[in-house]
Design a protein around this motif. Structure first.
Motif, mmCIF file in Angstrom:
data_model
loop_
_atom_site.group_PDB
_atom_site.id
_atom_site.type_symbol
_atom_site.label_atom_id
_atom_site.label_comp_id
_atom_site.label_asym_id
_atom_site.label_seq_id
_atom_site.Cartn_x
_atom_site.Cartn_y
_atom_site.Cartn_z
ATOM 1 N N VAL A 267 1.124 9.329 -14.671
ATOM 2 C CA VAL A 267 2.000 9.022 -13.533
ATOM 3 C C VAL A 267 2.842 10.256 -13.271
ATOM 4 C CG1 VAL A 267 3.817 7.534 -12.660
ATOM 5 C CG2 VAL A 267 1.992 6.587 -14.087
ATOM 6 N N VAL A 268 2.643 10.846 -12.088
ATOM 7 C CA VAL A 268 3.349 12.090 -11.788
ATOM 8 C C VAL A 268 4.612 11.857 -10.998
ATOM 9 C CG1 VAL A 268 1.350 13.579 -11.975
ATOM 10 C CG2 VAL A 268 1.887 12.498 -9.766
ATOM 11 N N GLY A 269 4.733 10.690 -10.374
ATOM 12 C CA GLY A 269 5.954 10.458 -9.617
ATOM 13 C C GLY A 269 6.042 9.058 -9.071
ATOM 14 N N PHE A 270 7.270 8.759 -8.607
ATOM 15 C CA PHE A 270 7.518 7.457 -7.984
ATOM 16 C C PHE A 270 8.110 7.652 -6.608
ATOM 17 C CE2 PHE A 270 7.834 6.853 -12.575
ATOM 18 C CZ PHE A 270 7.010 5.760 -12.775
ATOM 19 N N ALA A 271 7.833 6.709 -5.755
ATOM 20 C CA ALA A 271 8.521 6.697 -4.451
ATOM 21 C C ALA A 271 8.925 5.258 -4.201
ATOM 22 C CB ALA A 271 7.591 7.188 -3.350
ATOM 23 N N THR A 272 10.108 5.080 -3.489
ATOM 24 C CA THR A 272 10.583 3.718 -3.257
ATOM 25 C C THR A 272 10.426 3.292 -1.794
ATOM 26 O OG1 THR A 272 12.809 4.566 -2.947
ATOM 27 C CG2 THR A 272 12.227 3.804 -5.149
ATOM 28 N N ASN A 273 10.020 4.236 -0.977
ATOM 29 C CA ASN A 273 9.687 3.833 0.413
ATOM 30 C C ASN A 273 8.655 4.792 0.984
ATOM 31 O OD1 ASN A 273 10.988 6.117 1.821
ATOM 32 N ND2 ASN A 273 12.881 5.207 1.048
ATOM 33 N N GLY A 274 8.209 4.490 2.176
ATOM 34 C CA GLY A 274 7.107 5.235 2.802
ATOM 35 C C GLY A 274 7.444 6.698 3.001
ATOM 36 N N GLU A 275 8.632 6.934 3.510
ATOM 37 C CA GLU A 275 9.029 8.295 3.820
ATOM 38 C C GLU A 275 8.984 9.163 2.562
ATOM 39 O OE1 GLU A 275 12.121 8.281 7.258
ATOM 40 O OE2 GLU A 275 12.976 9.328 5.528
ATOM 41 N N GLU A 276 9.592 8.580 1.562
ATOM 42 C CA GLU A 276 9.631 9.261 0.269
ATOM 43 C C GLU A 276 8.220 9.503 -0.238
ATOM 44 O OE1 GLU A 276 11.670 7.976 -3.777
ATOM 45 O OE2 GLU A 276 12.933 7.505 -2.021
ATOM 46 N N ALA A 277 7.372 8.498 -0.021
ATOM 47 C CA ALA A 277 5.989 8.583 -0.491
ATOM 48 C C ALA A 277 5.290 9.767 0.152
ATOM 49 C CB ALA A 277 5.242 7.296 -0.173
ATOM 50 N N VAL A 278 5.475 9.913 1.480
ATOM 51 C CA VAL A 278 4.804 11.007 2.179
ATOM 52 C C VAL A 278 5.294 12.349 1.626
ATOM 53 C CG1 VAL A 278 4.436 12.079 4.426
ATOM 54 C CG2 VAL A 278 4.492 9.579 4.231
ATOM 55 N N ILE B 17 3.125 6.487 -7.798
ATOM 56 C CA ILE B 17 3.369 5.057 -7.629
ATOM 57 C C ILE B 17 4.426 4.860 -6.547
ATOM 58 C CG2 ILE B 17 4.270 2.963 -8.748
ATOM 59 C CD1 ILE B 17 3.020 4.081 -11.363
ATOM 60 N N VAL B 18 4.028 4.109 -5.490
ATOM 61 C CA VAL B 18 4.978 3.818 -4.413
ATOM 62 C C VAL B 18 5.270 2.338 -4.467
ATOM 63 C CG1 VAL B 18 5.442 4.006 -1.952
ATOM 64 C CG2 VAL B 18 3.884 5.627 -3.050
ATOM 65 N N GLU B 19 6.533 2.001 -4.762
ATOM 66 C CA GLU B 19 6.869 0.592 -4.968
ATOM 67 C C GLU B 19 8.366 0.484 -4.847
ATOM 68 O OE1 GLU B 19 4.768 -2.511 -5.846
ATOM 69 O OE2 GLU B 19 6.847 -2.897 -5.216
#
Lengths: 126, 749
Positions: free
Chosen positions: A33-44, A9-11
C-alpha cells in the motif's frame, strides 16, 4: 516473487482504509500500500504523484465522488487499473463505474477472499 | 286596224301589191282599147275591181285610188282618141266622178264597220277582265258536259285521289295548271277534276232533267302541296221553251272558311275535353270540394265531400252549410274572411260527419264572382287532416316530454342557426340569461358585436362535431362543450350545443394532478432515500463482514472461531435482507428490463438448492427435485431469485424434519413450476394477499420466522416481467404449494 504491486487505497472511512490495508498485507509481499486518499480529488492528485499499479476506489465520497475520480485518472493514464468498491448495490452504479473506466467492481460487504479473488482477476487481465 | 296602215310604209303588203298590179292591168287595158280600138267606154268597168278592193281594205283612202284611175282614164282618152268627141269628154269625166263616188261610199261603209267591230272587241275584253278578276270561277257546260266557257285564263285543277286530311279534305293531287284554251271544249270531269269518267256525284245530268240547281264541295291538293277546297254552285240556263240548254258553274275557293271551321271545331272539342277533365278532377279529387253561395247554401258537393262528410250530394245541395261545423259560427267566420281577403288558406276547423263523428279539416277557399265582379259564392276545398292532427298532438306531447327533459337537465342546451340566431334555450339557460330565442347569440350571451373568436359555428355547419373546453375568465368557470350539427326538416343546419359546468370537476382534476405530482416526487424522494439508506446500512456491514473474514485467519481459540463465524453469517443475512429491499426499491423506481439468456431449468434449480442446502440441513429438511431437462430463454438471475425466494420461504415456514418438493413440467409453450412444502400453511383469507408487498401473515414481533414480507412480492414482479403468473394453494397445518408459469421463450411474447 516479482515486484510488489503498488496499491493506492481511496476510501473516506478510516476503518475501511485500515481494513483494506490489513487484507492486502495478508498476502505477504504481493501488495504494497503506497498511499491513501479520502476523496476523489485527493485520489487524482495521489495517483499522479505515486503512479500506483492498482487503485481501490470507493464510489461515494465527498468533494469528488469515485466515478469522477475514475474518469480523471483514466484520462490521465488510460493504463491505470482501478477496482471500484461500493455499498451501492444496484447494477446501474456498477455500470456507471465500469463506463467511467473502472476495471473491476466489488460490492460491500466483502470478505478478504472476495477482495483477493477480484484483485487476482484484475492482475490476470494484465 | 293595223292591216291598213299603209302610211307606216308597209309597201310590200300583199293587198297593196295586188292593188298596184290591178291598177297596172287597168292602165294597160285602157291603153289597149284606146290605142287599137279607139274606145274609152267599155273597159272602164274593170276599174271598179281595184276600187272596191281598196274601199274594203283601205276604207276612205280608196278615194285617192279613184282619182288616180280617173286621171289615167282621162289622160288615156285625151292622148289616144283624136279628135276627142265632146260626148267622150263628158263621159270620161262622168266616169271619173263615178270612180270617186264609189270609192268614197265603199270606204265610208268599211270604215264604220271596222269601228263597230273594235268597239265590240273592247267591250268583250273588258268583260273578260272583270270575269277573270273575280275570285269565283264561272264556267258553262252543255249536256255533254263539255266546257263551253270559262271566266279565268287558266285553272288550277287536279286529280281526285284518296282521302287526305281526315274528315275535311279529299286529296286531289293536281296534275298541272290548265289554260283556258285547253279547257274549253274539254269534258268538265277531265279538265276540272282530272278524271277519266263522269264523277259519281255529278249533279249536272239531274239539273238538265229537273231544272233545279245544285251545290257541291270538293277539295284537292295542289302541286305545291297546299290543300284547297272549293264549292261549286250549278245553275241551269233555260231556252224559250223552258228547257235547260246549258248549266253555269260557279266555283268558289272556300279553303279558308273550311280551315276556320275546322279550327273552331277543334277548339270546341278541346274546350269540351278540358271541361270533362276538370269535372273529372273535381269528382275524383281526394279533397272535398264544395261550392257555397253567398247565403251559405251548398250548391255543389263532390264525391270526396260525400266520403269525408257522409252526406250525399242530393242530401246537401240546397241546404245551409252551418250544420257541418262543430261550431256553426265558424261558417260565418269563413265567409267573412273570404269576402274580406278574397281567399282563405289552410283554415283549420272541426266538422261533424253525418254520423256525428268529429273530423279535423284544413280548408282553402276562394271567392267566386260573376262576369261583373259581383261575388256569387265561394268554392271550398277541404282536406281530412284528422290523422295529421292526431300525429301533431303526439309529436307535441313528445316534444313536451323532450322539453321537460331538456329543462330539467343541469347541462345548458341551446340551438343556434347558421346566422347565429338563437333558436332554442333550455330552462337552466333561460333562468341565467333570460329568454334570448330569436336574438343573436354573441350579442345575447357575450355582449359582442362580432362572432366570438372561439366560435365553432362554421365548423359545425360543415358537419363536424366539436368537443372542447372553455374557461370563462369573467365567470371563472370551466365548461365542457359538445357542439354538433342538427339537420332541420327544411335541410338547413343548426348548431346544437350542450355544455356542462365542469369547474368543480376541473378543480378536482387539478388537485388530483397536483397530488399525483407530489406523490411522484415523494416516490422519487423515497427511492433516493432508500438508496442512501441501503448504502448507509451496507457500509457498516462491510467492515463487519470484512474484519470477520480477517479474524478467521488469525490464531483464535475454537470458541472465538465459532463467534466469528456467527458474526459473518449474521452479517450476510443482514446483507441479503437489505438486498431484497433494494431490489424492491428498484422494481418500484423504474421498469426493469430482462437480460435474456438460454439455460437449463434444472441447472438453475440445482444452483438454488445448493445455496440453500445448509439452511435446510440445519432444519433437517429434505429437498426433492423433479425437474426435466428443459432449456428456457429467460433472465437467469431473476429466475434464480424466484426459486430462491420460494424455496427459502418453504424452508422458513416448514418445521424441522419437513419436506420440500420442487417440480417443473412443460405445459405447451410454457413451463409450470411447483414448490410444495409440509409447513404451517396459510389461512385461506390470506391467500389472495400474500403476494402483496410487506404483507405478512403474522405481523407480531414475536413471530417465529424472520423476513420483511418482500420475498413473494419480488417473485410476483419477476414472474410478471416474464409474462407469467404466480399463485398458491394451502391447507393450514399441512403445507402450501406455490405455482408459477412462465413462457419457455420470451420471443413469442
Amino acid at each position: 516473487m516479482a515486484d510488489k504491486k503498488r496499491v493506492l487505497i481511496v476510501e473516506d472511512a478510516a476503518y475501511m482504509r485500515e481494513m483494506l490495508e490489513e487484507m492486502l498485507l495478508q498476502e505477504g509481499d504481493k501488495y504494497e500500500v503506497v498511499g491513501f486518499a479520502t476523496n476523489g480529488e485527493e485520489a487524482v492528485a495521489k495517483y499522479k504523484e505515486l503512479k500506483p499499479d492498482i487503485v481501490t476506489m470507493d464510489l461515494v465520497m465527498e468533494v469528488m465522488d469515485g466515478i469522477q475520480a475514475i474518469k480523471e485518472i483514466k484520462m490521465y493514464d488510460p493504463a491505470a487499473r482501478i477496482l471500484a468498491i461500493t455499498a451501492l448495490g444496484t447494477p446501474e452504479y456498477r455500470d456507471k463505474a465500469l463506463e467511467a473506466g473502472a476495471d473491476e467492481y466489488l460490492w460491500k460487504p466483502f470478505t478478504i477472499k472476495n477482495l483477493l479473488d477480484v484483485l487476482e482477476r484484475l492482475l490476470r487481465e494484465e | 286596224m293595223r292591216t291598213s296602215s299603209i302610211v307606216k310604209g308597209e309597201l310590200l303588203n300583199y293587198r297593196f301589191l295586188m292593188l298596184v298590179l290591178l291598177v297596172l292591168a287597168c292602165v294597160l287595158l285602157s291603153f289597149y282599147f284606146a290605142y287599137y280600138r279607139g274606145e274609152t267606154g267599155v273597159y272602164t268597168h274593170v276599174f271598179y275591181i281595184p276600187l272596191i278592193l281598196a274601199g274594203v281594205w283601205y276604207k276612205k283612202k280608196a278615194v285617192y285610188l279613184a282619182i288616180l284611175l280617173g286621171v289615167i282614164h282621162v289622160f288615156t282618152a285625151l292622148i289616144f282618141i283624136h279628135p276627142i268627141p265632146a260626148e267622150l269628154t263628158v263621159e270620161t269625166f262622168e266616169r271619173t266622178s263615178m270612180f270617186v263616188a264609189v270609192a268614197y261610199i265603199i270606204g265610208f261603209v268599211s270604215d264604220k264597220r271596222a269601228k263597230v267591230e273594235e268597239e265590240i272587241t273592247k267591250e268583250r275584253d273588258k268583260f273578260q277582265k272583270i270575269l277573270s278578276t273575280i275570285s269565283e270561277t264561272i264556267f258553262i257546260v252543255d249536256r255533254d258536259l263539255r266546257v263551253l266557257e270559262l271566266s279565268k285564263p287558266e285553272l288550277k285543277a287536279g286529280i281526285e285521289g284518296e282521302e287526305g286530311i281526315p274528315g275535311i279534305y279529299r286529296r286531289i293531287p293536281m296534275s298541272k295548271y290548265k289554260k283556258r284554251e285547253e279547257i274549253i271544249g274539254e269534258k268538265c270531269y277531265k279538265c276540272f277534276w282530272g278524271k277519266e269518267k263522269v264523277c259519281d256525284d255529278c249533279p249536272i245530268h239531274s239539273i238538265f232533267e229537273t231544272g233545279a240547281g245544285a251545290r257541291m264541295v270538293r277539295s284537292f291538293v295542289l302541286a305545291d302541296g297546299s290543300v284547297r277546297c272549293v264549292e261549286v254552285e250549278y245553275v241551269p240556263i233555260f231556252d224559250e221553251g223552258g228547257n235547260v240548254v246549258r248549266v253555269i258553274g260557279d266555283m268558289r275557293d272556300i279553303t279558308e272558311e273550311k280551315r276556320m271551321e275546322y279550327k273552331l271545331k277543334r277548339a270546341e272539342e278541346q274546350l269540351r275535353e278540358t271541361k270533362d277533365y276538370l269535372d273529372n278532377i273535381i269528382e275524383s279529387s281526394a279533397d272535398a270540394i264544395a261550392v257555397v253561395d253567398m247565403d251559405g247554401i251548398v250548391r255543389d258537393w263532390n264525391k270526396s265531400a260525400e266520403e269525408i262528410m257522409g252526406y250525399s250530394a242530393e242530401e246537401v245541395i240546397g241546404t245551409s252549410n252551418r250544420k257541418f261545423f262543430a261550431k256553426p259560427e265558424e261558417a260565418d267566420r269563413i265567409m267573412e274572411i273570404v269576402l274580406r281577403e278574397g281567399a282563405l288558406k289552410n283554415y283549420r276547423a272541426i266538422v261533424l260527419r253525418k254520423d256525428g263523428k268529429a273530423v279535423h279539416i284544413s280548408m282553402s277557399a276562394a271567392l267566386l264572382k260573376d262576369r261583373n265582379g259581383v261575388p256569387i259564392g265561394t268554392v271550398r276545398v277541404s282536406r281530412d287532416i284528422t290523422k295529421e292532427v292526431e300525429l301533431e298532438e303526439k309529436i307535441k306531447e313528445e316534444r313536451d316530454n323532450l322539453n321537460l327533459i331538456l329543462n330539467s337537465m343541469q347541462d345548458g342546451v341551446y340551438i343556434v342557426s347558421e346566422d347565429y340566431k338563437v333558436e332554442f334555450m333550455n330552462k337552466i339557460l333561460i333562468d341565467e340569461f333570460g329568454n334570448q330565442v330569436g336574438n343573436i347569440c354573441y350579442k345575447a350571451f357575450h355582449n359582442r358585436e362580432d362572432p366570438c373568436p372561439l366560435c365553432k359555428n362554421k365548423r359545425v355547419m360543415k358537419g363536424e362535431t366539436v368537443r372542447w373546453e372553455w374557461h370563462s375568465r369573467r365567470m371563472n368557470r370551466t365548461y365542457d362543450l359538445i357542439e354538433t350539427p342538427l339537420r332541420n326538416i327544411n335541410g338547413s343546419i343548426s348548431k346544437l350545443t350542450i355544455f356542462r359546468d365542469i369547474t368543480e370537476r376541473k378543480m378536482m382534476e387539478d388537485e388530483l394532478r397536483e397530488t399525483c405530482k407530489k406523490l411522484e416526487e415523494l416516490d422519487k424522494m423515497k427511492n433516493a432515500f432508500l438508496n442512501v439508506a441501503y448504502h448507509e446500512m451496507r457500509s457498516p456491514l462491510a467492515p463487519i463482514v470484512g474484519y470477520a473474514s480477517l479474524l478467521e485467519r488469525c490464531e483464535l481459540p475454537e470458541k472465538g472461531r465459532k463467534y466469528i463465524y456467527n458474526i459473518e453469517k449474521c452479517g450476510r443475512q443482514l446483507e441479503k435482507m437489505i438486498n431484497r429491499m433494494l431490489e424492491l426499491a428498484r422494481i418500484d423506481g423504474k421498469k426493469i428490463e430482462l437480460t435474456l439468456s438460454e439455460f437449463g431449468i434444472r441447472e438453475a434449480v440445482n444452483e438454488v438448492v445448493k445455496s440453500l442446502e445448509t439452511e435446510a440441513r440445519a432444519k433437517k429438511q429434505e429437498i426433492h427435485t423433479i425437474i426435466p431437462e428443459i432449456t428456457i430463454q429467460a433472465d437467469k438471475q431473476k429466475v434464480i431469485a424466484i426459486f430462491s425466494n420460494l424455496v427459502s420461504n418453504a424452508i422458513k415456514y416448514t418445521p424441522e424434519g419437513g419436506r420440500i418438493d420442487i417440480m417443473a413440467e412443460e405445459e405447451g409453450a410454457n413451463i409450470r413450476v411447483c414448490v410444495a412444502d409440509t409447513g404451517v400453511g396459510i389461512p385461506e383469507e390470506h391467500l389472495p394477499k400474500i403476494f402483496e408487498r410487506f404483507y405478512m401473515v403474522d405481523t407480531s414481533l414475536t413471530r417465529k420466522s424472520g423476513g420483511l414480507g418482500l420475498g413473494l412480492s419480488i417473485v410476483k414482479e419477476y414472474v410478471k416481467l416474464h409474462g407469467g403468473r404466480v399463485w398458491a394453494t394451502s391447507e393450514v397445518g399441512k403445507g402450501s404449494k406455490f405455482f408459477f408459469i412462465i413462457p419457455k421463450s420470451q420471443k413469442e411474447v
